[in-house]
Design an enzyme around this catalytic site. Structure first.
Site, PDB file in Angstrom:
ATOM      1  N   GLU A  43      19.432 -16.939  -8.273  1.00  0.00           N
ATOM      2  CA  GLU A  43      18.077 -16.866  -8.827  1.00  0.00           C
ATOM      3  C   GLU A  43      18.163 -16.920 -10.349  1.00  0.00           C
ATOM      4  OE1 GLU A  43      14.768 -13.407  -9.596  1.00  0.00           O
ATOM      5  OE2 GLU A  43      15.881 -13.318  -7.709  1.00  0.00           O
ATOM      6  N   THR A  74      11.507 -14.482 -12.015  1.00  0.00           N
ATOM      7  CA  THR A  74      10.554 -14.084 -13.057  1.00  0.00           C
ATOM      8  C   THR A  74       9.494 -15.170 -13.239  1.00  0.00           C
ATOM      9  OG1 THR A  74      12.484 -13.086 -14.153  1.00  0.00           O
ATOM     10  CG2 THR A  74      10.387 -12.863 -15.259  1.00  0.00           C
ATOM     11  N   LYS A 134       9.910  -9.134  -1.907  1.00  0.00           N
ATOM     12  CA  LYS A 134      10.851  -8.509  -2.837  1.00  0.00           C
ATOM     13  C   LYS A 134      10.343  -7.105  -3.168  1.00  0.00           C
ATOM     14  CE  LYS A 134      12.093  -8.932  -7.727  1.00  0.00           C
ATOM     15  NZ  LYS A 134      12.039  -9.808  -8.915  1.00  0.00           N
TER      16      LYS A 134
END
Length: 217
Positions: A43, A74, A134
């Site tokens: 990621e 993000t 998440k």
């Protein structure tokens, strides 16, 4: 099928490396060190300058290795998600749930993993078609929270990020997490240029996840 393949690889590996770095070059070296240690979910966060270029290069590097999946982290809005997807990102991770981002990812059949903290947020994410939630920040809750969530929502796939380390990763997995996201504890040696140490840590994370699943290798 591509979406299913990505979700399967992430869940089978059980660890996603959250890559934050001071430069594009460092981000690529961290990613390669993680893959060398067996973590195939990478990621690349959009806090990295030129994150889309990093994603594009990593996708090119691992084009011949279908096991490795490169995603974007993000991601705060749909515009950023589209930039990431056009760069080749195979999954998108956000610190918070965003409905427009969910719609865009569904349109392109890209797994979207938004950060959620409450049962209500998780419910909204599931309604929007999210496959993996998440749990963020994980250190605000701890592994026991996962068991509490999965009592009323046994169908939810949870991936905690924040607060996951080598000492507690097994408990996160045993409590029902489909995978874990690991950042600072994994990539910290990059500050000293010790990428071999990152590879070593990556191997330890994979080993502990496999052991927690009863798949000691």
């Amino acid at each position: 099928m591509q979406k299913l393949n990505v979700l399967t690889r992430i869940s089978e590996c059980g660890v996603v490396a959250v890559v934050r770095a001071d430069s594009k070059e460092e981000a690529i070296k961290i990613s390669e060190a993680c893959v060398n240690g067996g973590i195939i979910g990478i990621e690349v966060t959009f806090t990295v300058q030129g994150a889309d270029e990093v994603i594009k290069e990593l996708v090119s590097i691992y084009r011949g290795n279908p096991e490795v999946v490169i995603g974007a982290g993000t991601v705060l809005d749909a515009a950023t998600a589209r930039i990431a997807i056009l760069a080749g990102a195979q999954f998108v991770v956000s610190p918070a749930f965003d409905n427009e981002t969910a719609k865009l990812c569904n349109l392109y059949q890209i797994p979207y993993m938004p950060g959620c903290m409450t049962i209500t947020e998780i419910k909204h994410a599931l309604e929007a078609g999210v496959d993996i939630v998440k749990l963020f920040p994980g250190n605000a809750f701890g592994p026991d929270f996962v068991k509490a969530v999965k009592a009323p929502l046994p169908q939810v796939n949870i991936m905690p990020t924040g607060g996951v380390d080598l000492d507690n990763v097994a408990k996160w997995i045993k409590n029902g997490c489909v995978a874990v996201g690991v950042g600072g504890n994994l990539v910290a040696p990059a500050k000293n240029g010790d990428f071999d140490k990152i590879t070593e840590y990556a191997k330890q994370y994979i080993q502990k996840v496999q052991e927690a699943r009863g798949n000691d290798r």
